[in-house]
Design a protein around this motif. Structure first.
Motif, PDB file in Angstrom:
ATOM      1  N   PRO A 181       0.801  -1.230   0.000  1.00  0.00           N
ATOM      2  CA  PRO A 181       0.000   0.000   0.000  1.00  0.00           C
ATOM      3  C   PRO A 181       0.831   1.276   0.000  1.00  0.00           C
ATOM      4  N   PHE A 182       2.155   1.137   0.222  1.00  0.00           N
ATOM      5  CA  PHE A 182       3.032   2.302   0.277  1.00  0.00           C
ATOM      6  C   PHE A 182       3.604   2.667  -1.095  1.00  0.00           C
ATOM      7  N   LYS A 183       3.233   1.927  -2.128  1.00  0.00           N
ATOM      8  CA  LYS A 183       3.859   2.075  -3.436  1.00  0.00           C
ATOM      9  C   LYS A 183       3.728   3.492  -3.982  1.00  0.00           C
ATOM     10  N   TYR A 184       2.559   4.110  -3.770  1.00  0.00           N
ATOM     11  CA  TYR A 184       2.330   5.443  -4.322  1.00  0.00           C
ATOM     12  C   TYR A 184       2.786   6.541  -3.368  1.00  0.00           C
ATOM     13  N   MET A 185       2.478   6.374  -2.081  1.00  0.00           N
ATOM     14  CA  MET A 185       2.752   7.420  -1.108  1.00  0.00           C
ATOM     15  C   MET A 185       4.226   7.497  -0.725  1.00  0.00           C
ATOM     16  N   LEU A 186       4.865   6.331  -0.587  1.00  0.00           N
ATOM     17  CA  LEU A 186       6.267   6.284  -0.159  1.00  0.00           C
ATOM     18  C   LEU A 186       7.061   5.389  -1.099  1.00  0.00           C
ATOM     19  N   PRO A 187       7.216   5.797  -2.348  1.00  0.00           N
ATOM     20  CA  PRO A 187       7.900   4.946  -3.333  1.00  0.00           C
ATOM     21  C   PRO A 187       9.360   4.672  -2.994  1.00  0.00           C
ATOM     22  N   GLU A 188       9.957   5.505  -2.124  1.00  0.00           N
ATOM     23  CA  GLU A 188      11.357   5.275  -1.770  1.00  0.00           C
ATOM     24  C   GLU A 188      11.550   4.033  -0.904  1.00  0.00           C
ATOM     25  N   LEU A 189      10.460   3.505  -0.355  1.00  0.00           N
ATOM     26  CA  LEU A 189      10.547   2.296   0.462  1.00  0.00           C
ATOM     27  C   LEU A 189      10.436   1.062  -0.425  1.00  0.00           C
ATOM     28  N   SER A 190      11.336   0.946  -1.371  1.00  0.00           N
ATOM     29  CA  SER A 190      11.282  -0.169  -2.315  1.00  0.00           C
ATOM     30  C   SER A 190      11.536  -1.510  -1.633  1.00  0.00           C
ATOM     31  N   GLU A 191      12.196  -1.479  -0.476  1.00  0.00           N
ATOM     32  CA  GLU A 191      12.468  -2.727   0.237  1.00  0.00           C
ATOM     33  C   GLU A 191      11.187  -3.410   0.704  1.00  0.00           C
ATOM     34  N   ILE A 192      10.121  -2.641   0.875  1.00  0.00           N
ATOM     35  CA  ILE A 192       8.847  -3.234   1.287  1.00  0.00           C
ATOM     36  C   ILE A 192       8.372  -4.246   0.244  1.00  0.00           C
ATOM     37  N   ASP A 193       8.676  -3.991  -1.025  1.00  0.00           N
ATOM     38  CA  ASP A 193       8.306  -4.941  -2.073  1.00  0.00           C
ATOM     39  C   ASP A 193       8.945  -6.304  -1.817  1.00  0.00           C
ATOM     40  N   THR A 194      10.199  -6.281  -1.399  1.00  0.00           N
ATOM     41  CA  THR A 194      10.904  -7.536  -1.102  1.00  0.00           C
ATOM     42  C   THR A 194      10.251  -8.265   0.055  1.00  0.00           C
ATOM     43  N   ILE A 195       9.930  -7.525   1.110  1.00  0.00           N
ATOM     44  CA  ILE A 195       9.292  -8.130   2.283  1.00  0.00           C
ATOM     45  C   ILE A 195       7.955  -8.758   1.909  1.00  0.00           C
ATOM     46  N   ILE A 196       7.130  -8.023   1.164  1.00  0.00           N
ATOM     47  CA  ILE A 196       5.811  -8.528   0.793  1.00  0.00           C
ATOM     48  C   ILE A 196       5.932  -9.756  -0.095  1.00  0.00           C
ATOM     49  N   SER A 197       6.893  -9.749  -1.013  1.00  0.00           N
ATOM     50  CA  SER A 197       7.105 -10.914  -1.865  1.00  0.00           C
ATOM     51  C   SER A 197       7.498 -12.138  -1.036  1.00  0.00           C
ATOM     52  N   GLU A 198       8.323 -11.928  -0.018  1.00  0.00           N
ATOM     53  CA  GLU A 198       8.726 -13.043   0.845  1.00  0.00           C
ATOM     54  C   GLU A 198       7.529 -13.591   1.628  1.00  0.00           C
ATOM     55  N   TRP A 199       6.708 -12.707   2.155  1.00  0.00           N
ATOM     56  CA  TRP A 199       5.522 -13.148   2.891  1.00  0.00           C
ATOM     57  C   TRP A 199       4.559 -13.878   1.955  1.00  0.00           C
ATOM     58  N   ASN A 200       4.391 -13.362   0.748  1.00  0.00           N
ATOM     59  CA  ASN A 200       3.495 -14.018  -0.208  1.00  0.00           C
ATOM     60  C   ASN A 200       4.022 -15.390  -0.620  1.00  0.00           C
ATOM     61  N   THR A 201       5.322 -15.496  -0.802  1.00  0.00           N
ATOM     62  CA  THR A 201       5.914 -16.787  -1.158  1.00  0.00           C
ATOM     63  C   THR A 201       5.667 -17.811  -0.060  1.00  0.00           C
ATOM     64  N   ALA A 202       5.830 -17.384   1.181  1.00  0.00           N
ATOM     65  CA  ALA A 202       5.573 -18.281   2.312  1.00  0.00           C
ATOM     66  C   ALA A 202       4.105 -18.696   2.347  1.00  0.00           C
ATOM     67  N   SER A 203       3.213 -17.749   2.097  1.00  0.00           N
ATOM     68  CA  SER A 203       1.780 -18.052   2.090  1.00  0.00           C
ATOM     69  C   SER A 203       1.438 -19.066   1.010  1.00  0.00           C
ATOM     70  N   GLN A 204       2.002 -18.869  -0.180  1.00  0.00           N
ATOM     71  CA  GLN A 204       1.719 -19.775  -1.286  1.00  0.00           C
ATOM     72  C   GLN A 204       2.214 -21.181  -0.992  1.00  0.00           C
ATOM     73  N   GLN A 205       3.359 -21.301  -0.354  1.00  0.00           N
ATOM     74  CA  GLN A 205       3.893 -22.616  -0.005  1.00  0.00           C
ATOM     75  C   GLN A 205       2.980 -23.339   0.973  1.00  0.00           C
ATOM     76  N   ILE A 206       2.449 -22.586   1.935  1.00  0.00           N
ATOM     77  CA  ILE A 206       1.524 -23.185   2.906  1.00  0.00           C
ATOM     78  C   ILE A 206       0.253 -23.648   2.218  1.00  0.00           C
ATOM     79  N   ILE A 207      -0.276 -22.822   1.322  1.00  0.00           N
ATOM     80  CA  ILE A 207      -1.496 -23.175   0.597  1.00  0.00           C
ATOM     81  C   ILE A 207      -1.250 -24.369  -0.323  1.00  0.00           C
ATOM     82  N   ASN A 208      -0.107 -24.385  -1.011  1.00  0.00           N
ATOM     83  CA  ASN A 208       0.205 -25.504  -1.896  1.00  0.00           C
ATOM     84  C   ASN A 208       0.319 -26.813  -1.124  1.00  0.00           C
TER      85      ASN A 208
END
Length: 263
Positions: A181-208
């Motif tokens: 949700p910070f993509k537009y307001m705080l674009p300088e926090l690009s590291e958040i993309d990495t964190i969210i991708s890691e959390w999503n990857t973990a979620s997908q593994q659990i679901i799979n």
């Protein structure tokens, strides 16, 4: 370590906007078709029992049309299918819920009873777990606390899936992933993309691992367009954002042939 935030005040406001809604009333409705394309004589349309659980995205916070967010749009789309006679929806989305809150919610008798009857179970959860880490480390954000928070999130999510399966071994569980949700307001926090991708990857593994569930990734929806997809609070999706989420979920259900496989 992350670069210092340039908009601490904005982030504080966003955190405040994610505070829990302590109301726990369930939204239930039945949608019945009046007219449908005439199927073959041997075809019998189904009554579909749907349970939606989780946080503010399930509740539809941010939808300026008050049409129920992604789940309202999705139910309307599914209701057009000839193999569905009508849909019974029980919505337990509560603003501010984290995985720990959902664990408790799934123990309530009313929720348990509806889970047992469900054909489809939709889940949005984890955004507030992530925000909880932000709140505790707002002036010194780095990867460490997020990865510690991810471990707790993973354990809680596994418990949530196990609890659902204790009450229903056949229903398809559909988990909608996280977005930034910070993509537009705080674009300088690009590291958040990495964190969210890691959390999503973990979620997908659990679901799979469950083998009878679907993970729906939506993070790219909010990063590949200049169109405004967030509500005025700059955190929750607006009507258009929810519509795109609903479209993605329906696409995944069709790809996995989830609806047609429901007995």
């Amino acid at each position: 370590m992350f670069r210092k935030l340039t908009s601490i005040v904005v982030l504080c406001l966003l955190v405040t906007g994610c505070m829990a809604d302590h109301t726990s009333n369930v939204s239930s409705k039945s949608l019945t078709k009046l007219e449908k394309e005439q199927p073959a004589e041997t075809f019998i349309p189904k009554t579909l029992h749907v349970v939606a659980i989780g946080d503010s995205l399930t509740k539809g916070v941010g939808d300026e049309t008050n049409q129920g967010g992604y789940i309202g749009k999705l139910i309307n789309q599914m209701d057009e299918r000839k193999e569905i006679k009508d849909i019974v929806l029980n919505n337990y989305g509560i603003k501010g819920h984290k995985t720990s809150n959902l664990q408790k919610k799934l123990k309530e008798n009313q929720v348990v009873n509806h889970l047992k009857k469900a054909d489809l179970i939709f889940v949005t959860i984890g955004g507030n777990d992530l925000m909880n880490v932000v709140k505790k480390n707002i002036f010194s954000l780095d990867y460490g606390p997020f990865r510690e928070g991810q471990k707790t999130y993973e354990n809680n999510l596994k418990d949530i899936i196990n609890t659902i399966r204790e009450n229903n071994t056949e229903a398809n569980i559909v988990l909608i992933g996280l977005y930034n949700p910070f993509k537009y307001m705080l674009p300088e926090l690009s590291e958040i993309d990495t964190i969210i991708s890691e959390w999503n990857t973990a979620s997908q593994q659990i679901i799979n691992h469950d083998g009878h569930s679907v993970f729906v990734s939506v993070e790219d929806i909010f990063t590949t367009t200049d169109e405004i997809l967030l509500s005025d609070d700059q955190f929750h999706p607006n009507r258009k954002g929810y519509e795109l989420i609903a479209d993605r979920v329906l696409e995944e259900l069709e790809n996995e042939q989830v609806i047609t496989a429901i007995p």
